[in-house]
Design an enzyme around this catalytic site. Structure first.
Site, PDB file in Angstrom:
ATOM      1  N   CYS A 109       0.831  -1.206   0.000  1.00  0.00           N
ATOM      2  CA  CYS A 109       0.000   0.000   0.000  1.00  0.00           C
ATOM      3  C   CYS A 109       0.862   1.251   0.000  1.00  0.00           C
ATOM      4  CB  CYS A 109      -0.944   0.000   1.205  1.00  0.00           C
ATOM      5  SG  CYS A 109      -2.007   1.454   1.290  1.00  0.00           S
ATOM      6  N   CYS A 119      -0.492   4.067   2.227  1.00  0.00           N
ATOM      7  CA  CYS A 119      -0.284   3.820   3.658  1.00  0.00           C
ATOM      8  C   CYS A 119       1.166   4.067   4.078  1.00  0.00           C
ATOM      9  CB  CYS A 119      -0.650   2.379   4.010  1.00  0.00           C
ATOM     10  SG  CYS A 119      -2.254   1.827   3.427  1.00  0.00           S
ATOM     11  N   ASP A 120       2.110   3.616   3.258  1.00  0.00           N
ATOM     12  CA  ASP A 120       3.497   3.534   3.713  1.00  0.00           C
ATOM     13  C   ASP A 120       4.497   4.388   2.948  1.00  0.00           C
ATOM     14  OD1 ASP A 120       2.670   1.645   5.601  1.00  0.00           O
ATOM     15  OD2 ASP A 120       2.945  -0.015   4.202  1.00  0.00           O
TER      16      ASP A 120
END
Length: 317
Positions: free
Chosen positions: A132, A135-136
């Site tokens: 992701c 997300c990261d």
């Protein structure tokens, strides 16, 4: 017999459980072999509102579960073999032969990221391996990273990651991409994206400090090499976890559950879907939690005029 059963314990399922429990609907929440969903494989979550210093993924999910339990949600671990939705109450068949009945169902089983299945990959999830970018990506500011994949999602992830990374190398096992022309063009026009096509990933190379490289095979020459990197993003798609439904719930061409626009209602009255199992666009913890709230409210409204069981004599279910 339960008024409502929630299947899945990611952000969507647990939020639905919190709302249902606070409405005195005494939900049963069934968690599968991976309680907490994909967030349990995430180290630090920095974009969930209310946590200015961030929070560890497993801790966030544990807190959500405690909150649902506080209001009376019941939890059970088990694997659902099949669900019968042709008539209400709905019947769930669990592994081991047990059956459960419910007036309503909330499906929040999520979608599982596809992995390459190579050595070192799963061992380093959260230590340099991610599925992701949204997300990261922030954690890889100024670093060199690799994106593996050849579809639209890989092109999108690679472009997004150039906001943070010093360089993004896109690795694909074929010499042609599956991505649409417009997505390919955007990626090729990005000067921070480097291309390594016709290379098959073989192994994620890592030390105790995290990922250091990706071993690949050049499919033209047969030679193996290690591409140095500080992060590896696998972007080869997701698989919605809907196999146990046996095709009874309408899905789109990718297998995601269809819901009526603006609701969480499926084609089966009394069955609702929330979270990543019906969302292949956003796939964020906060959007999943929001749809879990919607599912609980939709479920509560449905039950107001569609009870099939007389609960007046039921003291505890």
């Amino acid at each position: 017999m339960y008024k409502s059963i929630v299947i899945g314990t990611g952000p969507a399922g647990l939020t639905a459980a919190i709302y249902l429990a606070r409405a005195n609907l005494n939900p049963l929440v069934i968690e599968g072999p991976e309680p907490g969903g994909q967030l349990t494989t995430t180290t630090e979550v920095e974009n969930f509102p209310g946590f200015p210093e961030g929070i560890m993924g497993p801790e966030l999910m544990a807190n959500m579960r405690k909150q649902a339990e506080r209001f009376g949600a019941e939890f059970r671990t088990g694997w659902i073999n099949s669900v019968e939705t042709s008539k209400r109450p709905f019947t769930l068949s669990l592994e081991g032969g047990e059956t459960l009945q419910a007036e309503t169902l909330i499906i929040s089983t999520g979608a599982s990221a596809r992995y390459l299945g190579i050595p070192g990959e799963r061992d380093n999830v959260g230590r340099g391996v991610s599925t992701c970018a949204t997300c990261d990506g922030f954690f890889f500011r100024g670093k060199k990273i690799i994106v593996v994949g050849g579809g639209d999602s890989a092109m999108e992830e690679a472009n997004f990651l150039t906001r943070f990374a010093s360089e993004v190398e896109l690795v694909h096992r074929r010499d042609e991409l599956r991505a649409s022309k417009i997505m390919q063009d955007r990626a090729r026009e990005n000067p921070k994206i480097k291309w390594s096509l016709n290379r098959t990933p073989l192994e994620v190379v890592a030390t105790g400090m995290g990922v250091t490289g990706l071993k690949v095979r050049n499919n033209e020459t047969g030679e193996e090499e290690v591409i140095e990197t500080q992060g590896l993003f696998v972007a080869i798609g997701h698989t919605p976890n809907t196999k146990f439904l046996g095709g009874q719930i309408d899905t789109d061409e990718l297998g995601y559950i269809k819901v009526k626009p603006g609701t969480t209602e499926t084609n089966i009255p009394g069955v609702f879907a929330c979270g990543d199992v019906q969302d292949h666009k956003y796939r964020q913890a906060i959007t999943a939690a929001g749809s879990g709230c919607m599912a609980a409210l939709d479920c509560e409204k449905f039950l107001e005029g569609n009870m099939v069981h007389d609960w007046s004599e039921t003291l505890n279910v």
